[in-house]
Design a protein around this motif. Structure first.
Motif, PDB file in Angstrom:
ATOM      1  N   ALA A  58     -23.195 -35.736  15.143  1.00  0.00           N
ATOM      2  CA  ALA A  58     -23.497 -35.999  16.431  1.00  0.00           C
ATOM      3  C   ALA A  58     -23.123 -34.627  17.360  1.00  0.00           C
ATOM      4  O   ALA A  58     -22.490 -33.946  16.803  1.00  0.00           O
ATOM      5  N   GLU A  59     -23.851 -34.460  18.450  1.00  0.00           N
ATOM      6  CA  GLU A  59     -23.727 -33.513  19.293  1.00  0.00           C
ATOM      7  C   GLU A  59     -22.464 -33.764  20.086  1.00  0.00           C
ATOM      8  O   GLU A  59     -22.425 -34.911  20.764  1.00  0.00           O
ATOM      9  N   ARG A  60     -21.619 -32.762  20.187  1.00  0.00           N
ATOM     10  CA  ARG A  60     -20.514 -33.104  21.288  1.00  0.00           C
ATOM     11  C   ARG A  60     -20.780 -32.479  22.626  1.00  0.00           C
ATOM     12  O   ARG A  60     -21.401 -31.630  22.665  1.00  0.00           O
ATOM     13  N   GLY A  61     -20.224 -33.341  23.453  1.00  0.00           N
ATOM     14  CA  GLY A  61     -20.471 -32.772  25.040  1.00  0.00           C
ATOM     15  C   GLY A  61     -19.342 -32.012  25.245  1.00  0.00           C
ATOM     16  O   GLY A  61     -18.394 -31.563  24.431  1.00  0.00           O
ATOM     17  N   ASP A  62     -19.173 -31.546  26.755  1.00  0.00           N
ATOM     18  CA  ASP A  62     -18.540 -30.612  27.129  1.00  0.00           C
ATOM     19  C   ASP A  62     -17.089 -31.093  27.356  1.00  0.00           C
ATOM     20  O   ASP A  62     -16.761 -32.716  27.364  1.00  0.00           O
ATOM     21  N   GLY A  63     -15.798 -30.462  27.536  1.00  0.00           N
ATOM     22  CA  GLY A  63     -14.543 -30.985  27.352  1.00  0.00           C
ATOM     23  C   GLY A  63     -13.416 -30.383  26.593  1.00  0.00           C
ATOM     24  O   GLY A  63     -13.966 -29.625  25.724  1.00  0.00           O
ATOM     25  N   PRO A  64     -12.314 -30.692  26.803  1.00  0.00           N
ATOM     26  CA  PRO A  64     -11.157 -29.726  26.028  1.00  0.00           C
ATOM     27  C   PRO A  64     -11.526 -30.138  24.428  1.00  0.00           C
ATOM     28  O   PRO A  64     -11.920 -31.574  24.306  1.00  0.00           O
ATOM     29  N   ALA A 119     -20.681 -20.801  13.044  1.00  0.00           N
ATOM     30  CA  ALA A 119     -21.714 -20.429  14.038  1.00  0.00           C
ATOM     31  C   ALA A 119     -22.887 -19.901  13.722  1.00  0.00           C
ATOM     32  O   ALA A 119     -23.071 -19.247  12.564  1.00  0.00           O
ATOM     33  N   PHE A 120     -24.058 -20.465  14.010  1.00  0.00           N
ATOM     34  CA  PHE A 120     -25.293 -20.261  13.440  1.00  0.00           C
ATOM     35  C   PHE A 120     -26.510 -19.755  14.660  1.00  0.00           C
ATOM     36  O   PHE A 120     -26.104 -20.340  15.914  1.00  0.00           O
ATOM     37  N   ASP A 121     -27.344 -18.879  14.477  1.00  0.00           N
ATOM     38  CA  ASP A 121     -28.364 -18.671  15.137  1.00  0.00           C
ATOM     39  C   ASP A 121     -29.539 -19.794  14.715  1.00  0.00           C
ATOM     40  O   ASP A 121     -29.630 -19.628  13.336  1.00  0.00           O
ATOM     41  N   ARG A 177     -22.346 -28.540  18.436  1.00  0.00           N
ATOM     42  CA  ARG A 177     -22.224 -28.267  19.865  1.00  0.00           C
ATOM     43  C   ARG A 177     -23.131 -27.033  20.170  1.00  0.00           C
ATOM     44  O   ARG A 177     -23.023 -26.099  19.214  1.00  0.00           O
ATOM     45  N   TRP A 178     -23.976 -27.020  21.043  1.00  0.00           N
ATOM     46  CA  TRP A 178     -24.522 -25.791  21.591  1.00  0.00           C
ATOM     47  C   TRP A 178     -24.015 -25.212  22.600  1.00  0.00           C
ATOM     48  O   TRP A 178     -23.678 -25.884  23.752  1.00  0.00           O
ATOM     49  N   ASP A 179     -24.297 -23.826  22.736  1.00  0.00           N
ATOM     50  CA  ASP A 179     -23.498 -23.244  23.724  1.00  0.00           C
ATOM     51  C   ASP A 179     -24.270 -21.800  23.887  1.00  0.00           C
ATOM     52  O   ASP A 179     -24.252 -20.834  23.127  1.00  0.00           O
ATOM     53  N   GLU A 180     -25.075 -21.612  25.260  1.00  0.00           N
ATOM     54  CA  GLU A 180     -25.739 -20.472  25.219  1.00  0.00           C
ATOM     55  C   GLU A 180     -26.873 -19.975  24.172  1.00  0.00           C
ATOM     56  O   GLU A 180     -26.970 -18.980  23.673  1.00  0.00           O
ATOM     57  N   PRO A 204     -16.521 -22.189  32.037  1.00  0.00           N
ATOM     58  CA  PRO A 204     -17.290 -21.896  30.943  1.00  0.00           C
ATOM     59  C   PRO A 204     -16.882 -21.354  29.774  1.00  0.00           C
ATOM     60  O   PRO A 204     -15.883 -20.352  29.912  1.00  0.00           O
ATOM     61  N   ALA A 205     -16.937 -21.851  28.538  1.00  0.00           N
ATOM     62  CA  ALA A 205     -16.553 -21.209  27.520  1.00  0.00           C
ATOM     63  C   ALA A 205     -17.165 -19.777  26.995  1.00  0.00           C
ATOM     64  O   ALA A 205     -18.400 -19.739  27.336  1.00  0.00           O
ATOM     65  N   ILE A 206     -16.587 -19.149  26.517  1.00  0.00           N
ATOM     66  CA  ILE A 206     -16.938 -17.613  26.279  1.00  0.00           C
ATOM     67  C   ILE A 206     -17.871 -17.827  25.056  1.00  0.00           C
ATOM     68  O   ILE A 206     -17.801 -18.493  24.013  1.00  0.00           O
ATOM     69  N   SER A 207     -18.969 -16.991  25.154  1.00  0.00           N
ATOM     70  CA  SER A 207     -20.032 -17.112  23.910  1.00  0.00           C
ATOM     71  C   SER A 207     -19.467 -15.986  22.771  1.00  0.00           C
ATOM     72  O   SER A 207     -20.292 -16.074  21.703  1.00  0.00           O
ATOM     73  N   LEU A 208     -18.649 -15.448  22.817  1.00  0.00           N
ATOM     74  CA  LEU A 208     -18.200 -14.305  21.612  1.00  0.00           C
ATOM     75  C   LEU A 208     -17.549 -15.038  20.559  1.00  0.00           C
ATOM     76  O   LEU A 208     -16.993 -15.979  20.694  1.00  0.00           O
TER      77      LEU A 208
END
Length: 372
Positions: A337-343, A320-322, A353-356, A2-6
């Protein structure tokens, strides 16, 4: 993994104040790395040898992106060819395909001038406009790469002379990689784990290659090589590794490809060549993000502006946005467009991209974003 959320914020080295906009959208700031990656991997390979295509194939197999430094003299005389040098015209088609697949072609002079000691007198005479600007022009003429960002000092020589660094800068390069003190094995683990302080004397983390040239030692123990990457990755740094393809063992059981397999394919790593990586650092420091009035209200609007030359600094940055779930983003009227997971393995794409619960917007500057 998982990618860090920091979120690490950069505005000329300082945190960007959070900005409040309508509909509970809040700008947090610019992320340290593209797509809020946890760490970065950048690779460089040197010399116009017959082994370059094999190295590119190995990197592509594992998703590693590199800067391929080539000396561009079209037909070097046989007595002047070093190691297994190949006439570079045989490499151009493969280098073009490499660029199309996310690699960068970097300049390694035309004739690979190399002499010990590298006195200022020698370097001043050797680093002619033909060597410095000519190799850049050769790359632009033989590939579709729009700009040549990166220089590599042949044999690592002359990097310590301010006069030479100024010549490299004057030719339009934005970063130059060194190869320090090979005769005393200083080149093996310079251990740089972030951006270089001096972009025109930039080191790297470690070499991944057998002993060659003037070196007396080598590190080809895969466990040792992998441990250094793990250290950089754990610390959220930049893992920059170097190889000369003529000093590699290819194949899945060789130390090189086993190391690539360990380093590659991670969803929370940005894989990027050296030039675009350093361009990203400058771009983040010289891009202003500001709230803007939204016609009719009801949505958030931000301008993203830079005064840099976007032919040179042609990549994206990530904001980064809230924002409430379901928020959509347009850039100059075009929905992202929304990006999926992956490198992350490109430097100039645009997406969200949404993350946490946090929204990350990757966009090229000189645009207006609308979030609603």
């Amino acid at each position: 993994m998982p990618a860090i959320s920091l979120v690490l914020l950069l505005v000329c080295g300082a945190a960007l104040p959070a900005s409040r906009a309508p509909d509970d959208v809040r700008l947090i700031g610019k992320t340290k790395y593209l797509n809020n990656a946890r760490a970065v991997v950048t690779h460089t390979i040197d010399d116009s040898t017959k082994h370059v295509p094999a190295a590119i194939e190995a990197m592509d197999k594992h998703g590693i992106k590199s800067t391929v430094f080539v000396s561009t003299e079209q037909e070097p005389a046989p007595e002047e060819r070093f190691f297994t040098q190949l006439q570079v015209w045989r490499l151009w088609p493969r280098l073009q395909r490499a660029f199309e697949n996310g690699h960068e072609i970097g300049a390694h002079a035309r004739t690979h001038p190399c002499q010990r000691p590298d006195t200022v007198e020698y370097c001043s005479a050797a680093y002619t406009d033909g060597e410095v600007s000519g190799s850049r022009d050769d790359i632009l003429r033989h590939t579709s790469q729009p700009y040549v960002w990166t220089w590599c000092y042949p044999c690592g020589h002359c990097a310590n002379h301010e006069l030479i660094r100024k010549r490299i800068s004057a030719a339009g390069y934005i970063v130059a990689r060194n190869y320090p003190d090979e005769a005393n094995d200083g080149h093996i683990v310079p251990d740089l784990q972030t951006w270089a302080t001096d972009f025109f004397n930039a080191a790297y983390t470690q070499v991944v290659q057998k002993r060659g040239g003037a070196a007396t030692r080598e590190i080809v123990d895969v466990g040792v090589l992998n441990a250094k990457f793990d250290e950089v990755y754990t610390n959220g740094g930049i893992y920059s590794f170097l190889a000369h393809p003529q000093w590699l063992d290819f194949g899945p059981d060789g130390f090189y490809e086993r190391h690539l397999a360990h380093v590659g394919g991670r969803a929370d790593v940005w894989y990027v060549p050296m030039g675009p990586l350093y361009a990203y650092r400058t771009l983040t420091e010289h891009t202003q993000v500001s709230p803007a009035p939204a016609p009719g209200g009801g949505h958030a609007r931000f301008t993203v502006r830079t005064t840099l030359d976007t032919k040179i600094y042609n990549g994206s940055l990530t904001l980064a946005f809230d924002a409430p779930p379901g928020t959509t983003v347009t850039s100059s009227g075009r929905k992202l467009a929304e990006r999926g997971d992956g490198p992350t393995d490109r430097w100039n794409e645009e997406y969200v991209r949404w993350d946490e619960g946090r929204l990350y917007v990757t966009v090229r500057p000189n645009t207006t974003l609308e979030l609603q």
